[in-house]
Design a protein around this motif. Structure first.
Motif, PDB file in Angstrom:
ATOM      1  N   LEU A 179       7.382 -14.314  -3.284  1.00 33.54           N
ATOM      2  CA  LEU A 179       7.327 -15.730  -4.029  1.00 33.54           C
ATOM      3  C   LEU A 179       5.948 -15.682  -4.759  1.00 33.54           C
ATOM      4  CD1 LEU A 179       8.527 -18.269  -1.378  1.00 33.54           C
ATOM      5  CD2 LEU A 179       9.560 -17.436  -3.357  1.00 33.54           C
ATOM      6  N   GLY A 180       5.719 -14.562  -5.677  1.00 36.24           N
ATOM      7  CA  GLY A 180       4.572 -14.659  -6.511  1.00 36.24           C
ATOM      8  C   GLY A 180       3.383 -13.843  -5.724  1.00 36.24           C
ATOM      9  N   MET A 181       3.727 -13.394  -4.695  1.00 35.93           N
ATOM     10  CA  MET A 181       2.694 -12.453  -4.123  1.00 35.93           C
ATOM     11  C   MET A 181       1.981 -11.548  -4.771  1.00 35.93           C
ATOM     12  SD  MET A 181       1.914 -13.908  -1.125  1.00 35.93           S
ATOM     13  CE  MET A 181       0.899 -12.635  -0.647  1.00 35.93           C
ATOM     14  N   ARG A 182       0.544 -11.182  -4.809  1.00 36.58           N
ATOM     15  CA  ARG A 182       0.020 -10.362  -5.439  1.00 36.58           C
ATOM     16  C   ARG A 182      -0.020  -9.091  -4.476  1.00 36.58           C
ATOM     17  NH1 ARG A 182      -1.551 -11.330 -10.771  1.00 36.58           N
ATOM     18  NH2 ARG A 182      -1.728 -13.498 -10.945  1.00 36.58           N
ATOM     19  N   THR A 183      -0.126  -7.931  -5.322  1.00 33.74           N
ATOM     20  CA  THR A 183      -0.246  -6.568  -4.507  1.00 33.74           C
ATOM     21  C   THR A 183      -1.564  -6.122  -4.365  1.00 33.74           C
ATOM     22  OG1 THR A 183       0.105  -5.330  -6.345  1.00 33.74           O
ATOM     23  CG2 THR A 183       2.138  -5.907  -5.137  1.00 33.74           C
ATOM     24  N   ALA A 184      -1.841  -5.281  -3.599  1.00 30.14           N
ATOM     25  CA  ALA A 184      -3.088  -4.781  -3.599  1.00 30.14           C
ATOM     26  C   ALA A 184      -3.552  -4.114  -4.918  1.00 30.14           C
ATOM     27  CB  ALA A 184      -3.012  -3.634  -2.545  1.00 30.14           C
ATOM     28  N   GLU A 185      -2.728  -3.422  -5.636  1.00 29.65           N
ATOM     29  CA  GLU A 185      -2.967  -2.908  -7.056  1.00 29.65           C
ATOM     30  C   GLU A 185      -3.239  -4.054  -7.893  1.00 29.65           C
ATOM     31  OE1 GLU A 185      -3.930  -0.338  -9.818  1.00 29.65           O
ATOM     32  OE2 GLU A 185      -3.576   0.133  -7.639  1.00 29.65           O
ATOM     33  N   GLU A 186      -2.481  -5.224  -7.792  1.00 34.28           N
ATOM     34  CA  GLU A 186      -2.776  -6.088  -8.684  1.00 34.28           C
ATOM     35  C   GLU A 186      -4.192  -6.785  -8.406  1.00 34.28           C
ATOM     36  OE1 GLU A 186       1.538  -8.153  -9.917  1.00 34.28           O
ATOM     37  OE2 GLU A 186       0.809  -8.535  -7.719  1.00 34.28           O
ATOM     38  N   CYS A 187      -4.775  -6.862  -7.067  1.00 35.89           N
ATOM     39  CA  CYS A 187      -5.905  -7.301  -6.876  1.00 35.89           C
ATOM     40  C   CYS A 187      -7.163  -6.638  -7.538  1.00 35.89           C
ATOM     41  CB  CYS A 187      -5.939  -7.459  -5.252  1.00 35.89           C
ATOM     42  SG  CYS A 187      -5.225  -8.720  -4.690  1.00 35.89           S
ATOM     43  N   ARG A 188      -6.779  -5.223  -7.419  1.00 39.02           N
ATOM     44  CA  ARG A 188      -7.649  -4.111  -7.833  1.00 39.02           C
ATOM     45  C   ARG A 188      -7.944  -4.178  -9.313  1.00 39.02           C
ATOM     46  NH1 ARG A 188      -5.203  -1.040  -3.919  1.00 39.02           N
ATOM     47  NH2 ARG A 188      -6.455  -0.859  -2.130  1.00 39.02           N
ATOM     48  N   LYS A 189      -6.776  -4.506 -10.095  1.00 45.98           N
ATOM     49  CA  LYS A 189      -6.760  -4.762 -11.599  1.00 45.98           C
ATOM     50  C   LYS A 189      -7.505  -5.937 -11.919  1.00 45.98           C
ATOM     51  CE  LYS A 189      -2.582  -1.830 -12.481  1.00 45.98           C
ATOM     52  NZ  LYS A 189      -1.151  -2.131 -12.941  1.00 45.98           N
ATOM     53  N   LEU A 190      -7.206  -6.862 -11.192  1.00 44.08           N
ATOM     54  CA  LEU A 190      -7.882  -8.295 -11.549  1.00 44.08           C
ATOM     55  C   LEU A 190      -9.378  -8.178 -11.357  1.00 44.08           C
ATOM     56  CD1 LEU A 190      -7.395 -10.996 -12.754  1.00 44.08           C
ATOM     57  CD2 LEU A 190      -6.679 -11.840 -10.220  1.00 44.08           C
ATOM     58  N   ALA A 191      -9.621  -7.490 -10.173  1.00 43.47           N
ATOM     59  CA  ALA A 191     -11.153  -7.228  -9.886  1.00 43.47           C
ATOM     60  C   ALA A 191     -11.864  -6.239 -11.158  1.00 43.47           C
ATOM     61  CB  ALA A 191     -11.591  -6.397  -8.462  1.00 43.47           C
ATOM     62  N   ALA A 192     -11.165  -5.349 -11.453  1.00 43.89           N
ATOM     63  CA  ALA A 192     -11.685  -4.663 -12.550  1.00 43.89           C
ATOM     64  C   ALA A 192     -11.908  -5.420 -13.798  1.00 43.89           C
ATOM     65  CB  ALA A 192     -10.770  -3.433 -12.991  1.00 43.89           C
ATOM     66  N   ALA A 193     -11.051  -6.426 -13.910  1.00 46.18           N
ATOM     67  CA  ALA A 193     -10.902  -7.122 -15.176  1.00 46.18           C
ATOM     68  C   ALA A 193     -12.293  -8.422 -15.187  1.00 46.18           C
ATOM     69  CB  ALA A 193      -9.776  -7.878 -15.429  1.00 46.18           C
ATOM     70  N   TYR A 194     -12.640  -8.627 -13.840  1.00 42.34           N
ATOM     71  CA  TYR A 194     -13.768  -9.495 -13.516  1.00 42.34           C
ATOM     72  C   TYR A 194     -15.012  -8.561 -13.803  1.00 42.34           C
ATOM     73  CZ  TYR A 194     -11.189 -13.816 -12.358  1.00 42.34           C
ATOM     74  OH  TYR A 194     -10.578 -14.910 -12.354  1.00 42.34           O
ATOM     75  N   ARG A 195     -14.932  -7.676 -13.146  1.00 41.54           N
ATOM     76  CA  ARG A 195     -16.130  -6.554 -13.467  1.00 41.54           C
ATOM     77  C   ARG A 195     -16.498  -6.362 -14.554  1.00 41.54           C
ATOM     78  NH1 ARG A 195     -14.531  -4.560  -8.655  1.00 41.54           N
ATOM     79  NH2 ARG A 195     -13.038  -3.177  -9.340  1.00 41.54           N
ATOM     80  N   SER A 196     -15.490  -6.175 -15.384  1.00 43.45           N
ATOM     81  CA  SER A 196     -15.567  -5.950 -17.029  1.00 43.45           C
ATOM     82  C   SER A 196     -16.310  -7.035 -17.909  1.00 43.45           C
ATOM     83  CB  SER A 196     -14.472  -5.336 -17.461  1.00 43.45           C
ATOM     84  OG  SER A 196     -14.606  -5.166 -19.001  1.00 43.45           O
ATOM     85  N   LYS A 197     -15.789  -8.193 -17.441  1.00 46.65           N
ATOM     86  CA  LYS A 197     -16.091  -9.483 -18.121  1.00 46.65           C
ATOM     87  C   LYS A 197     -17.471  -9.675 -17.701  1.00 46.65           C
ATOM     88  CE  LYS A 197     -15.627 -13.504 -20.056  1.00 46.65           C
ATOM     89  NZ  LYS A 197     -15.547 -13.681 -21.373  1.00 46.65           N
ATOM     90  N   ALA A 198     -17.902  -9.531 -16.472  1.00 50.26           N
ATOM     91  CA  ALA A 198     -19.270  -9.691 -15.980  1.00 50.26           C
ATOM     92  C   ALA A 198     -20.206  -8.705 -16.617  1.00 50.26           C
ATOM     93  CB  ALA A 198     -19.585  -9.221 -14.348  1.00 50.26           C
ATOM     94  N   GLY A 199     -19.939  -7.522 -17.319  1.00 48.75           N
ATOM     95  CA  GLY A 199     -20.662  -6.607 -18.003  1.00 48.75           C
ATOM     96  C   GLY A 199     -20.794  -7.037 -19.652  1.00 48.75           C
ATOM     97  N   ALA A 200     -19.905  -7.660 -19.839  1.00 46.42           N
ATOM     98  CA  ALA A 200     -19.682  -8.115 -21.426  1.00 46.42           C
ATOM     99  C   ALA A 200     -20.854  -8.624 -22.014  1.00 46.42           C
ATOM    100  CB  ALA A 200     -18.471  -8.784 -21.582  1.00 46.42           C
ATOM    101  N   ALA A 201     -21.088  -8.158 -23.303  1.00 53.67           N
ATOM    102  CA  ALA A 201     -22.204  -8.915 -24.064  1.00 53.67           C
ATOM    103  C   ALA A 201     -22.119 -10.346 -24.220  1.00 53.67           C
ATOM    104  CB  ALA A 201     -22.278  -8.249 -25.408  1.00 53.67           C
ATOM    105  N   GLY A 202     -23.174 -10.979 -24.046  1.00 51.47           N
ATOM    106  CA  GLY A 202     -23.252 -12.503 -23.869  1.00 51.47           C
ATOM    107  C   GLY A 202     -22.908 -13.190 -22.848  1.00 51.47           C
ATOM    108  N   VAL A 203     -22.497 -12.604 -21.717  1.00 51.14           N
ATOM    109  CA  VAL A 203     -22.361 -13.249 -20.505  1.00 51.14           C
ATOM    110  C   VAL A 203     -23.487 -13.749 -19.751  1.00 51.14           C
ATOM    111  CG1 VAL A 203     -21.329 -13.111 -18.256  1.00 51.14           C
ATOM    112  CG2 VAL A 203     -19.971 -12.436 -20.316  1.00 51.14           C
ATOM    113  N   GLY A 204     -23.782 -14.610 -19.320  1.00 53.14           N
ATOM    114  CA  GLY A 204     -25.221 -14.987 -18.546  1.00 53.14           C
ATOM    115  C   GLY A 204     -25.387 -14.501 -17.288  1.00 53.14           C
ATOM    116  N   PRO A 205     -26.516 -14.147 -16.796  1.00 55.58           N
ATOM    117  CA  PRO A 205     -26.590 -13.750 -15.413  1.00 55.58           C
ATOM    118  C   PRO A 205     -25.915 -14.452 -14.483  1.00 55.58           C
ATOM    119  CG  PRO A 205     -28.764 -14.577 -16.332  1.00 55.58           C
ATOM    120  CD  PRO A 205     -27.595 -14.594 -17.571  1.00 55.58           C
ATOM    121  N   ARG A 206     -25.949 -15.762 -14.293  1.00 59.31           N
ATOM    122  CA  ARG A 206     -25.465 -16.570 -13.230  1.00 59.31           C
ATOM    123  C   ARG A 206     -23.898 -16.204 -13.348  1.00 59.31           C
ATOM    124  NH1 ARG A 206     -27.289 -22.156 -13.645  1.00 59.31           N
ATOM    125  NH2 ARG A 206     -25.963 -22.474 -12.022  1.00 59.31           N
TER     126      ARG A 206
END
Length: 84
Positions: free
Chosen positions: A24-51
């Protein structure tokens, strides 16, 4: 967008034990890793504040930890399946 993805993730990850085997819509470990990578990428994007970057990195760490828990759960379930 990332907040919405996180919300969808959290909602789909509730009731873990009732939905593990029926999908029922469960995420997999791989999906978690991909989403984590997306969040890390967003954190390093230009214009993203330190907080904001700090929070995004923390979310990525949490998702990575969740992926590890899913891996562990899969290993335990496989071990128990073999024992029975």
């Amino acid at each position: 967008m990332f907040i919405f993805e996180l919300f969808k993730f959290v909602v789909s990850s509730t009731s873990v034990f009732s939905s593990i085997h029926i999908g029922l819509g469960m995420r997999t470990a791989e999906e978690c890793r991909k989403l984590a990578a997306a969040y890390r990428s967003k954190a390093g994007a230009a214009g993203v504040g330190p907080r904001t970057a700090s929070v995004l990195k923390n979310i990525a760490k949490s998702l990575t930890g969740l992926a590890k828990q899913y891996d562990l759960l899969s290993a335990i379930e496989e071990e128990e399946r073999r024992a029975n």
